[in-house]
Scaffold this active site. Structure first.
Site, PDB file in Angstrom:
ATOM      1  N   HIS A   8      27.294  79.101  -5.518  1.00 34.87           N
ATOM      2  CA  HIS A   8      26.801  78.097  -6.335  1.00 34.87           C
ATOM      3  C   HIS A   8      27.904  77.379  -7.198  1.00 34.87           C
ATOM      4  CE1 HIS A   8      23.656  76.371  -8.716  1.00 34.87           C
ATOM      5  NE2 HIS A   8      24.480  76.447  -9.738  1.00 34.87           N
ATOM      6  N   GLU A   9      28.757  78.260  -7.742  1.00 39.10           N
ATOM      7  CA  GLU A   9      29.780  77.733  -8.428  1.00 39.10           C
ATOM      8  C   GLU A   9      30.966  76.923  -7.748  1.00 39.10           C
ATOM      9  OE1 GLU A   9      29.283  77.347 -11.439  1.00 39.10           O
ATOM     10  OE2 GLU A   9      27.548  78.815 -11.768  1.00 39.10           O
ATOM     11  N   HIS A  43      29.542  73.218  -7.272  1.00 40.90           N
ATOM     12  CA  HIS A  43      29.945  72.355  -8.282  1.00 40.90           C
ATOM     13  C   HIS A  43      31.554  72.073  -8.483  1.00 40.90           C
ATOM     14  CE1 HIS A  43      26.246  72.888 -10.414  1.00 40.90           C
ATOM     15  NE2 HIS A  43      26.030  74.090 -10.618  1.00 40.90           N
TER      16      HIS A  43
END
Length: 165
Positions: A17-18, A21
């Site tokens: 997920h990170e 980003h």
């Protein structure tokens, strides 16, 4: 065995997920300084290029430390891409591992982050869109959005629980 799979899959999905980003931020030329797994005091870490990767004491979340001033200078489309990058990566991982515990964990992280809860991706996207529509910041409107987003999120979760039980 299921518990072990969940305990391994969850932090890996959070890192995915990170990374979503981080990749989106890099593509929009938004500097990032840290990717952290967990919250609270740092336990350990290492640097790779300009990014510091850290493991923190409380395993309750993850984050990428972005240059917020630079992000706010980007177009609305680019800001939304950066905020949605993690969800996109989780959904890709979910589809790639469909039917596995890891696939479900990625789906749940993506779905949870789409909710307009304070400091989650859905909330951040809502603020970007609200500020764009108003053409300015408005503290009363943003507070109302934050409160109603929390309420709507609770209603959605309650409805899901009711349907599943």
């Amino acid at each position: 065995m299921l518990l072990i799979a969940i305990l391994i899959a969850t932090p890996v999905a959070m890192i995915i997920h990170e990374l979503g980003h981080l990749v989106a931020a890099r593509s929009c030329k938004v500097p990032a300084s840290e990717l952290g797994l967990g919250l609270g005091p740092k336990l350990c870490g290492f640097s790779w290029g300009s990014i510091r990767f850290t493991l923190r004491l409380l395993p309750l979340g993850s984050f990428v430390r972005l240059d917020g001033a630079v992000l706010k200078q980007r177009s609305v489309r680019q800001q939304l891409l950066v905020h949605l990058g993690g969800i996109i990566f989780n959904l890709v991982a979910c589809l790639a591992t469909y039917g596995t515990v890891f696939g479900w964990i990625n789906f749940l992280i993506a779905a949870g982050n789409m909710l307009p809860l304070y400091q989650h991706d859905g909330w951040k996207c809502g603020l970007v869109l609200t500020r764009d529509l108003l053409q300015r910041k408005s503290q009363p409107v943003e507070r109302a959005f934050t409160f109603s987003g929390g309420f709507v999120s609770l209603a959605i979760v309650a409805a899901i629980i009711r349907v599943l039980s």
